[in-house]
Motif scaffolding. Sequence first.
Motif, PDB file in Angstrom:
ATOM      1  N   ARG A   7       0.810  -1.227   0.000  1.00 39.45           N
ATOM      2  CA  ARG A   7       0.000   0.000   0.000  1.00 39.45           C
ATOM      3  C   ARG A   7       0.840   1.272   0.000  1.00 39.45           C
ATOM      4  O   ARG A   7       0.676   2.111  -0.901  1.00 39.45           O
ATOM      5  CB  ARG A   7      -0.987  -0.008   1.164  1.00 39.45           C
ATOM      6  CG  ARG A   7      -1.922   1.191   1.158  1.00 39.45           C
ATOM      7  CD  ARG A   7      -3.014   1.064   2.202  1.00 39.45           C
ATOM      8  NE  ARG A   7      -2.517   0.690   3.498  1.00 39.45           N
ATOM      9  CZ  ARG A   7      -2.301   1.542   4.507  1.00 39.45           C
ATOM     10  NH1 ARG A   7      -2.555   2.808   4.349  1.00 39.45           N
ATOM     11  NH2 ARG A   7      -1.850   1.121   5.653  1.00 39.45           N
ATOM     12  N   PRO A   8       1.760   1.488   0.963  1.00 40.52           N
ATOM     13  CA  PRO A   8       2.512   2.753   0.933  1.00 40.52           C
ATOM     14  C   PRO A   8       3.416   2.883  -0.289  1.00 40.52           C
ATOM     15  O   PRO A   8       3.585   3.972  -0.830  1.00 40.52           O
ATOM     16  CB  PRO A   8       3.315   2.740   2.232  1.00 40.52           C
ATOM     17  CG  PRO A   8       3.324   1.336   2.695  1.00 40.52           C
ATOM     18  CD  PRO A   8       2.105   0.675   2.123  1.00 40.52           C
ATOM     19  N   GLN A  11       1.133   3.921  -3.104  1.00 44.80           N
ATOM     20  CA  GLN A  11       0.704   5.313  -2.937  1.00 44.80           C
ATOM     21  C   GLN A  11       1.807   6.272  -3.357  1.00 44.80           C
ATOM     22  O   GLN A  11       1.565   7.223  -4.097  1.00 44.80           O
ATOM     23  CB  GLN A  11       0.314   5.580  -1.481  1.00 44.80           C
ATOM     24  CG  GLN A  11      -1.008   4.987  -1.093  1.00 44.80           C
ATOM     25  CD  GLN A  11      -1.288   5.130   0.398  1.00 44.80           C
ATOM     26  OE1 GLN A  11      -0.381   5.175   1.221  1.00 44.80           O
ATOM     27  NE2 GLN A  11      -2.557   5.198   0.746  1.00 44.80           N
ATOM     28  N   ASP A  12       3.025   6.031  -2.883  1.00 45.20           N
ATOM     29  CA  ASP A  12       4.152   6.892  -3.245  1.00 45.20           C
ATOM     30  C   ASP A  12       4.394   6.880  -4.753  1.00 45.20           C
ATOM     31  O   ASP A  12       4.650   7.916  -5.359  1.00 45.20           O
ATOM     32  CB  ASP A  12       5.422   6.457  -2.515  1.00 45.20           C
ATOM     33  CG  ASP A  12       5.387   6.730  -1.028  1.00 45.20           C
ATOM     34  OD1 ASP A  12       4.491   7.481  -0.568  1.00 45.20           O
ATOM     35  OD2 ASP A  12       6.247   6.187  -0.312  1.00 45.20           O
ATOM     36  N   LEU A  14       2.250   6.238  -7.205  1.00 46.36           N
ATOM     37  CA  LEU A  14       1.199   6.938  -7.944  1.00 46.36           C
ATOM     38  C   LEU A  14       1.339   8.452  -7.834  1.00 46.36           C
ATOM     39  O   LEU A  14       1.070   9.172  -8.795  1.00 46.36           O
ATOM     40  CB  LEU A  14      -0.175   6.473  -7.473  1.00 46.36           C
ATOM     41  CG  LEU A  14      -0.533   5.037  -7.868  1.00 46.36           C
ATOM     42  CD1 LEU A  14      -1.853   4.613  -7.243  1.00 46.36           C
ATOM     43  CD2 LEU A  14      -0.574   4.876  -9.374  1.00 46.36           C
ATOM     44  N   VAL A  15       1.787   8.931  -6.683  1.00 47.42           N
ATOM     45  CA  VAL A  15       2.026  10.373  -6.536  1.00 47.42           C
ATOM     46  C   VAL A  15       3.143  10.804  -7.480  1.00 47.42           C
ATOM     47  O   VAL A  15       3.018  11.801  -8.198  1.00 47.42           O
ATOM     48  CB  VAL A  15       2.364  10.731  -5.067  1.00 47.42           C
ATOM     49  CG1 VAL A  15       2.894  12.148  -4.959  1.00 47.42           C
ATOM     50  CG2 VAL A  15       1.135  10.543  -4.190  1.00 47.42           C
ATOM     51  N   THR A  94      -2.812  -0.951 -11.526  1.00 50.44           N
ATOM     52  CA  THR A  94      -3.615  -0.895 -10.294  1.00 50.44           C
ATOM     53  C   THR A  94      -4.914  -1.683 -10.456  1.00 50.44           C
ATOM     54  O   THR A  94      -5.557  -2.002  -9.467  1.00 50.44           O
ATOM     55  CB  THR A  94      -3.929   0.559  -9.890  1.00 50.44           C
ATOM     56  OG1 THR A  94      -4.634   1.203 -10.944  1.00 50.44           O
ATOM     57  CG2 THR A  94      -2.660   1.319  -9.563  1.00 50.44           C
TER      58      THR A  94
END
Length: 117
Positions: A7-8, A11-12, A14-15, A94
Amino acid sequence: SKMQKLRPALQDLLVDLSHDDFLKGKNEARVRKRALEIAELAHAVETMKPSEARDADPSLSILAAELSNDFRRAVRDLQAGRRVYARDVLRASTQYCIACHSRGSAGPSFPGAQAPE
């Protein structure tokens, strides 16, 4: 625990992919590092023993393998200078997260998350 590490990292990633700087190559090394990390974590999920998985559904292994393969391919494309294509592959990958987490009630809960009204 393997899934929670995804997950993290995702998230990183995709940013970083969302910033225009990515197409200029400014954060490419970080994107490659995150993509390889996710590929390795997905491979670890793919090769889990049935006793480690939350359920016996074989699609978990299949989807994890596809996620790992896509991320490794995107890293090769980044190394070849095909940033736009690599970004599209990473973003589209994703879909495997959604496919896996919507296959039943086996996915994690997201406390605090609210559905739009």
